[in-house]
Design an enzyme around this catalytic site. Sequence first.
Site, PDB file in Angstrom:
ATOM      1  N   SER A  32      31.613  94.223   1.391  1.00 52.63           N
ATOM      2  CA  SER A  32      32.595  93.239   0.917  1.00 52.63           C
ATOM      3  C   SER A  32      33.616  92.918   1.999  1.00 52.63           C
ATOM      4  O   SER A  32      34.523  92.117   1.783  1.00 52.63           O
ATOM      5  CB  SER A  32      33.306  93.763  -0.336  1.00 52.63           C
ATOM      6  OG  SER A  32      33.880  95.031  -0.100  1.00 52.63           O
ATOM      7  N   HIS A 165      44.842  55.953 -26.093  1.00 51.92           N
ATOM      8  CA  HIS A 165      43.470  55.457 -25.834  1.00 51.92           C
ATOM      9  C   HIS A 165      43.432  54.602 -24.565  1.00 51.92           C
ATOM     10  O   HIS A 165      42.556  53.752 -24.413  1.00 51.92           O
ATOM     11  CB  HIS A 165      42.920  54.631 -27.003  1.00 51.92           C
ATOM     12  CG  HIS A 165      43.154  55.257 -28.354  1.00 51.92           C
ATOM     13  ND1 HIS A 165      42.205  56.032 -28.989  1.00 51.92           N
ATOM     14  CD2 HIS A 165      44.245  55.244 -29.170  1.00 51.92           C
ATOM     15  CE1 HIS A 165      42.689  56.456 -30.145  1.00 51.92           C
ATOM     16  NE2 HIS A 165      43.933  55.999 -30.279  1.00 51.92           N
ATOM     17  N   SER A 286      39.507  52.798   4.502  1.00 49.03           N
ATOM     18  CA  SER A 286      38.050  52.783   4.479  1.00 49.03           C
ATOM     19  C   SER A 286      37.563  52.351   5.849  1.00 49.03           C
ATOM     20  O   SER A 286      38.185  51.509   6.506  1.00 49.03           O
ATOM     21  CB  SER A 286      37.577  51.785   3.415  1.00 49.03           C
ATOM     22  OG  SER A 286      36.284  51.304   3.741  1.00 49.03           O
ATOM     23  N   LYS A 292      41.382  48.351   2.137  1.00 53.96           N
ATOM     24  CA  LYS A 292      41.497  49.467   1.196  1.00 53.96           C
ATOM     25  C   LYS A 292      42.473  50.545   1.599  1.00 53.96           C
ATOM     26  O   LYS A 292      42.651  50.859   2.765  1.00 53.96           O
ATOM     27  CB  LYS A 292      40.113  50.103   0.975  1.00 53.96           C
ATOM     28  CG  LYS A 292      39.215  49.184   0.184  1.00 53.96           C
ATOM     29  CD  LYS A 292      38.044  49.928  -0.376  1.00 53.96           C
ATOM     30  CE  LYS A 292      38.432  50.729  -1.581  1.00 53.96           C
ATOM     31  NZ  LYS A 292      37.322  51.548  -2.027  1.00 53.96           N
ATOM     32  N   GLU A 299      42.299  62.190  -5.696  1.00 54.56           N
ATOM     33  CA  GLU A 299      40.903  62.432  -6.084  1.00 54.56           C
ATOM     34  C   GLU A 299      40.506  63.882  -5.804  1.00 54.56           C
ATOM     35  O   GLU A 299      39.798  64.511  -6.587  1.00 54.56           O
ATOM     36  CB  GLU A 299      39.977  61.478  -5.336  1.00 54.56           C
ATOM     37  CG  GLU A 299      40.199  60.017  -5.704  1.00 54.56           C
ATOM     38  CD  GLU A 299      39.490  59.087  -4.732  1.00 54.56           C
ATOM     39  OE1 GLU A 299      38.331  58.760  -4.979  1.00 54.56           O
ATOM     40  OE2 GLU A 299      40.098  58.714  -3.712  1.00 54.56           O
TER      41      GLU A 299
HETATM   42  N1  ARG Z   1      34.642  97.374  -2.194  1.00 54.63           N
HETATM   43  C1  ARG Z   1      34.809  97.914  -3.500  1.00 54.63           C
HETATM   44  C2  ARG Z   1      35.303  96.820  -4.473  1.00 54.63           C
HETATM   45  O1  ARG Z   1      35.721  95.811  -4.009  1.00 54.63           O
HETATM   46  C3  ARG Z   1      35.800  99.027  -3.468  1.00 54.63           C
HETATM   47  C4  ARG Z   1      35.621 100.046  -4.538  1.00 54.63           C
HETATM   48  C5  ARG Z   1      34.369 100.799  -4.304  1.00 54.63           C
HETATM   49  N2  ARG Z   1      34.256 101.903  -5.198  1.00 54.63           N
HETATM   50  C6  ARG Z   1      33.145 102.575  -5.330  1.00 54.63           C
HETATM   51  N3  ARG Z   1      33.130 103.562  -6.150  1.00 54.63           N
HETATM   52  N4  ARG Z   1      32.051 102.287  -4.674  1.00 54.63           N
HETATM   53  O2  ARG Z   1      35.247  96.961  -5.660  1.00 54.63           O
END
Ligand code: ARG
Length: 470
Positions: A32, A165, A286, A292, A299
């Site tokens: 992550s 409306h 544009s 334009k 938007e």
């Molecule tokens: N990267 C993990 C998360 O975002 C951290 C927690 C991980 N905990 C574990 N028991 N593997 O949730």
Amino acid sequence: MSENENNKSSNKMWGGRFGSGPDAIMEEINASIGFDKKLYAQDIEGSMAHAQMLADNGIISAEDRDKITHGLNTISSEIESGQFEFSRALEDIHMNIEARLRELIGPTAGRLHTARSRNDQVALDFRLWVKAELGKTAKLLEQLISAFVKRAEEHADTVMPGFTHLQTAQPVTFGHHCLAYVEMFYRDLSRVLDCIDRLDECPLGAAALAGTGFPIDRHQTAKALGFREPTRNSLDSVSDRDFAMEYLSLATICATHLSRLAEEIVIWSTPQFNFVKLSDSFSTGSSIMPQKKNPDAAELVRAKTGRINGAMVGLLTVMKGLPLAYSKDMQEDKEQVFDAANSLELALAAMAGMVADMHVNKDAMQKAAGSGFSTATDLADWLVREAGLPFRDAHHATGAAVALAEKQNIELHEIKLSELQEINSAITEDIYSVLTVQASVASRKSFGGTAPDNVREQIKYWKSKSWLSN
Ligand code: ARG
């Protein structure tokens, strides 16, 4: 990021019982760090408070605390100056920082994780991040509300058609229309404040899920990290993502408001309506049609709602069906929130800019306000008030007047008195005094009504709020 660098050997943080490292795909799906590096400041802040508390309670030595704190400060500068090398093999921000701490201060680094788990660590980091984001959202909402109050003040007397409306209904003041948005965005602001209040509990010290046997002081860390108090249940602490879901809920409602406003701005800025002209700073041209001027910012604000709603549905779907306490699914909570937060911040800032800057075309509004028989209700009300007709009969007589005007291709105030009297003999010259749009709006003085005097009263109300900038 160096990939697969640790592929052959087992993970140093948790790989004691593992013979070899993860498959490349396992590493990729598990990591992550690509997105949770955004939490580095919160992670370091949490670790500092934890180390201090461990030392204060005799769980680690003061020397070790100093070493850890010094190392964490170094890491913070390394990350901020872009020198830190994030590693995917180290999975996430928590382990990236801990591994670097070990490089810097040696085995003492390993003491930092006493009485803590990544489960409470990530719950803390994410809460701190969302809390800070809510603070930013509140500021942006205040700016947008201030911009609207200012426009309302300038245009307390400006008349425009009010629609239902999207058909001309009754004249209103533009100031009143602006204050309708103030109400909406103020509700958003109050939802932000509610959300901060509810999330203001610190999960640190819940450890993996069950708490810890070490004599930690959770009240100390909660206070040091700016929370009102520690959370009361360790299982809930590591499994709860309500604060993120609440943030996304309020974000979706706010985005919906922004999108409705954006839609109005798109309509108003068409040459057909011509109620407002966006400043050059918030429109584009544009490449093929030189005449334009496009309301791109409006938007895009309207479109950002899609991403924010998507994030809400995404996180709800991740969380549904998860048993207590922590599951790795919850790692998928962050990107949704980061993306929604980025979109909402942009949309709020762009909208505040557009509202503050746009030119309001009073003449076009006034002209449109008087067309489409917008004072028909005033005519009916006059018949009720002055001629004593039941409202339904007055409504019927007014319908006849509208039909007559339509046939002659004129507005209501242009119908001859004699012709009006043919519809109802009680009608006198006085009727013309209520058929102008100015008279119409001025008469709507019921509490919350559109009359310029009411608008000025409401502006006073908003201006008495301490957070409103002027
Ligand atoms: N990267 C993990 C998360 O975002 C951290 C927690 C991980 N905990 C574990 N028991 N593997 O949730």
